[in-house]
Design an enzyme around this catalytic site. Structure first.
Site, PDB file in Angstrom:
ATOM      1  N   ALA A 157     -17.283  67.779  62.353  1.00 33.47           N
ATOM      2  CA  ALA A 157     -16.910  68.139  63.868  1.00 33.47           C
ATOM      3  C   ALA A 157     -17.306  66.910  64.573  1.00 33.47           C
ATOM      4  O   ALA A 157     -17.230  67.154  65.802  1.00 33.47           O
ATOM      5  CB  ALA A 157     -17.629  69.244  64.357  1.00 33.47           C
ATOM      6  N   LYS A 158     -18.208  65.842  63.992  1.00 28.96           N
ATOM      7  CA  LYS A 158     -18.470  64.824  64.574  1.00 28.96           C
ATOM      8  C   LYS A 158     -19.100  65.067  66.121  1.00 28.96           C
ATOM      9  O   LYS A 158     -18.954  64.341  66.865  1.00 28.96           O
ATOM     10  CB  LYS A 158     -17.372  63.888  64.785  1.00 28.96           C
ATOM     11  CG  LYS A 158     -16.730  63.552  63.213  1.00 28.96           C
ATOM     12  CD  LYS A 158     -15.582  62.206  63.618  1.00 28.96           C
ATOM     13  CE  LYS A 158     -15.052  62.050  62.222  1.00 28.96           C
ATOM     14  NZ  LYS A 158     -14.321  63.015  61.362  1.00 28.96           N
ATOM     15  N   ARG A 159     -20.192  65.898  66.159  1.00 29.46           N
ATOM     16  CA  ARG A 159     -20.765  66.154  67.476  1.00 29.46           C
ATOM     17  C   ARG A 159     -21.908  65.145  67.534  1.00 29.46           C
ATOM     18  O   ARG A 159     -22.602  64.614  66.711  1.00 29.46           O
ATOM     19  CB  ARG A 159     -21.086  67.687  67.098  1.00 29.46           C
ATOM     20  CG  ARG A 159     -20.423  68.874  66.895  1.00 29.46           C
ATOM     21  CD  ARG A 159     -19.291  68.872  68.196  1.00 29.46           C
ATOM     22  NE  ARG A 159     -18.629  70.056  68.103  1.00 29.46           N
ATOM     23  CZ  ARG A 159     -17.381  70.277  68.089  1.00 29.46           C
ATOM     24  NH1 ARG A 159     -16.498  69.107  68.234  1.00 29.46           N
ATOM     25  NH2 ARG A 159     -16.592  71.316  67.975  1.00 29.46           N
TER      26      ARG A 159
END
Length: 286
Positions: free
Chosen positions: A96-98
């Site tokens: 999700a590369k938050r």
């Protein structure tokens, strides 16, 4: 006490090899499989992949964006995929590369790393480019729940260089600073009895050539897993891996998506492709 993510990944990698299969339900792949680009097609695609690769590879990596594009029902399918992977004993890296600050980062951590959260897999990809310190809520919750993080460090997209290759006043590259922060966290975990592999990994593209060395990244010193897109059938062979990872090859978790997914829609076809990709990655990383 729950074993750390690094400990669980090291064991799974030792048993099943170094491949992580990405689950990217791209519209073109749904079409290739003869599925509609809707929630029903999404569910059939994603759960078929989980069924095919469980017990064949140590980890799966569902890409959140391809589920989010279908709205709330698509996110519900992502929850099903996370549950199915964990039920099958396959490690789940939610891609999700938050990355955010303060309470917002805390909310992301709560969504993806809290025990009992429907989207909580075994690890989460995160972006440090609001400052590594902004990841603290995720770092702390991951450590508390035995989960892991994969922090973007050196990606293969050309646009990444303008940020990742930049140097601070002390001469260190941004990417090297990210790697050093991950190394610091892993050293503390391992000193406390956390096994042989830390739980804070990096995302490092397998096709970046000698960029890691040029930018001062000591990948072996990170003592954590290295999630590496581009290994094996995707282009990076033994020579490329030696240039990128050097003595850190034993920590690499090679990521393959389309190379496996294009072998669908049958379970047998996908399983065979995953086995071949796994063996190619193992040979390349030997």
């Amino acid at each position: 006490m729950t074993p750390t993510f690094g400990t669980r990944l090291a064991a799974a990698r030792g048993a099943l090899g170094p491949l992580c299969v990405g689950i990217d339900p791209h519209p073109s792949l749904l079409e290739q499989w003869g599925l509609a680009d809707d929630v029903d097609g999404l569910r059939r695609f994603a759960l078929t992949v989980v069924e095919a690769v469980a017990g064949v590879v140590p980890a799966i990596k569902p890409q959140s964006a391809f589920f989010e594009r279908h709205g709330s029902r698509g996110v519900a399918v992502l929850e099903e995929v996370v549950a199915a992977g964990r039920s099958a004993g396959t490690l789940v890296v939610v891609d999700a590369k938050r990355g955010d600050i303060g309470s917002t980062m805390g909310a992301y951590a709560d969504a993806y790393l809290r025990d009992g959260a429907p989207l909580a897999g075994d690890a989460l990809t995160v972006s440090p480019y609001l400052g590594f310190g902004s990841l603290r809520p995720a770092v702390e919750l991951a450590a508390a729940t035995g989960r892991g993080l994969f922090v973007l460090a050196l990606t293969s997209n050309p646009e990444g260089a303008s940020v990742q290759h930049a140097r601070a006043a002390d001469g260190r590259s941004v990417a090297a600073q990210v790697a050093q922060e991950a190394a610091r966290l892993n050293a503390a975990e391992l000193a406390a009895g956390g096994g042989s592999l830390g739980s804070v990994g990096l995302v490092v593209g397998a096709t970046i050539g000698d960029a890691a060395a040029r930018l001062g990244l000591d990948l072996a010193a990170v003592q954590g897993p290295l999630l590496a897109p581009g290994v094996g059938a995707q282009g990076a062979g033994p020579a490329e891996l030696a240039a990128v990872f050097g003595d850190a090859r034993s920590a690499v978790l090679a990521s393959s998506s389309r190379g496996v997914l294009s072998a669908g829609p049958t379970v047998d076809g996908l399983r065979g492709a995953a086995e071949r990709a796994r063996d190619e990655a193992a040979a390349a990383l030997a």
